[in-house]
Design an enzyme around this catalytic site. Sequence first.
Site, PDB file in Angstrom:
ATOM      1  N   ASP A 244      32.719  33.328  35.235  1.00  0.00           N
ATOM      2  CA  ASP A 244      31.362  33.834  35.487  1.00  0.00           C
ATOM      3  C   ASP A 244      30.523  33.857  34.221  1.00  0.00           C
ATOM      4  OD1 ASP A 244      33.146  35.063  37.722  1.00  0.00           O
ATOM      5  OD2 ASP A 244      31.064  35.052  38.430  1.00  0.00           O
ATOM      6  N   LYS A 255      36.756  36.796  37.964  1.00  0.00           N
ATOM      7  CA  LYS A 255      37.096  37.832  38.947  1.00  0.00           C
ATOM      8  C   LYS A 255      38.219  38.736  38.455  1.00  0.00           C
ATOM      9  CE  LYS A 255      35.444  38.493  41.956  1.00  0.00           C
ATOM     10  NZ  LYS A 255      34.380  39.537  41.898  1.00  0.00           N
TER      11      LYS A 255
HETATM   12  O1  MRU Z   1      32.214  38.255  42.964  1.00  0.00           O
HETATM   13  P1  MRU Z   1      32.197  36.778  43.198  1.00  0.00           P
HETATM   14  O2  MRU Z   1      32.831  36.366  44.480  1.00  0.00           O
HETATM   15  O3  MRU Z   1      30.813  36.202  43.014  1.00  0.00           O
HETATM   16  O4  MRU Z   1      33.091  36.217  42.014  1.00  0.00           O
HETATM   17  C1  MRU Z   1      33.316  34.836  41.926  1.00  0.00           C
HETATM   18  C2  MRU Z   1      34.232  34.465  40.836  1.00  0.00           C
HETATM   19  O5  MRU Z   1      34.725  35.283  40.089  1.00  0.00           O
HETATM   20  C3  MRU Z   1      34.449  32.996  40.625  1.00  0.00           C
HETATM   21  O6  MRU Z   1      35.733  32.737  40.152  1.00  0.00           O
HETATM   22  C4  MRU Z   1      33.438  32.497  39.581  1.00  0.00           C
HETATM   23  O7  MRU Z   1      32.153  32.884  39.955  1.00  0.00           O
HETATM   24  C5  MRU Z   1      33.486  31.053  39.403  1.00  0.00           C
HETATM   25  S1  MRU Z   1      32.788  30.228  40.778  1.00  0.00           S
HETATM   26  C6  MRU Z   1      32.801  28.585  40.536  1.00  0.00           C
END
Ligand code: MRU
Length: 353
Positions: A244, A255
Amino acid sequence: MNSLTNQVYPVIWHNNAVSLIDQTRLPGEYIFVEISRSEDMAQAIKTMIVRGAPAIGVAAAYGMYMGAREIDTNNRDRFLQDLEKVAEMLRATRPTAVNLSWAVSRIMRTAYETLGSVEEIKTSLFQTAQNINSEDLQTCQAIGANGLKVLPKEPDKLCLLTHCNAGALATAGYGTALGVVRSAWTAGRLSRVYADETRPRLQGAKLTAWECAQEGIPVTVITDSMAAHCMKQGFIDAVVVGADRIAANGDAANKIGTYSLALVAQAHNIPFFVAAPLSTVDFSLTDGSQIPIEERHPVEIYQLGDTVITPGGVEFYNPAFDVTPAALITAIITETGAFSPEELPNHREKQIV
Ligand code: MRU
């Protein structure tokens, strides 16, 4: 060689509005939500109808265009002032994934740099949003191809473990970590994906498993606490996750649960890859301690479906992300190549700003 079927596009521009796959309803229902107002886009991002770092960047870019459309003035300065307010609203929706503020800033830059009437600026903003969408798809395909080059050469058919959902649903399509999985699958180098269920929102169990099942990619869902056991049993050849926000030193936020996965992978001598576009790198941060971590409502912990599972009188802590130190990352896989975290600064000039 295997082939891919059923391409999934979570953010589609259609009839002057955006159709979002409602990711809160998968895998039970595959339905679209139509968004034509910037405030509704902000809400859709907050409530995770659309989620995943690059996907919320694309959604926010269209949200900015919608906000621009809503501004009723021909005065350039007034228009830019009001557009800054839309940017602020969208930036505040989810703080960790930098792709969102990267996309909003790119739209704002287009607005400031476009000479001409307010109508002409609006047209340029739409074009930039479209570019962000189409570029991300190409970027993910390049990440997939670059990932294939650094995956272990043995065994011939690999078992890869992934966390959360970094797939087509989390991007403009194809995916980052799942982009690597997809390219390994089409190249005939994939035996199976292990998908962590990813408490508390269950993106692995619900979304990654759904994407793989759609395409006939063999997938085994495990609970997060089973990953170490699977590694010890020798089931896993490499771990591939998304990100992220990545700091300039290579520390990577992803995550919640990713950090423990990286520690366990190191303990078992299993390579740990982070797959992400360069738009996920925040070169303004020297290390991961500066990455803001989103905290979400405790209901995500104390309730399963409609059932409250914890007793009254207890407290909750619900960080949505954690930071994996660069030292635990074998390579960062981007659209410009796969390299060790220390090499990240060399790629700064290749980032589109
Ligand atoms: O909370 P989320 O579902 O938006 O978190 C998503 C993630 O952590 C993904 O691994 C990350 O955004 C990479 S997406 C290509």
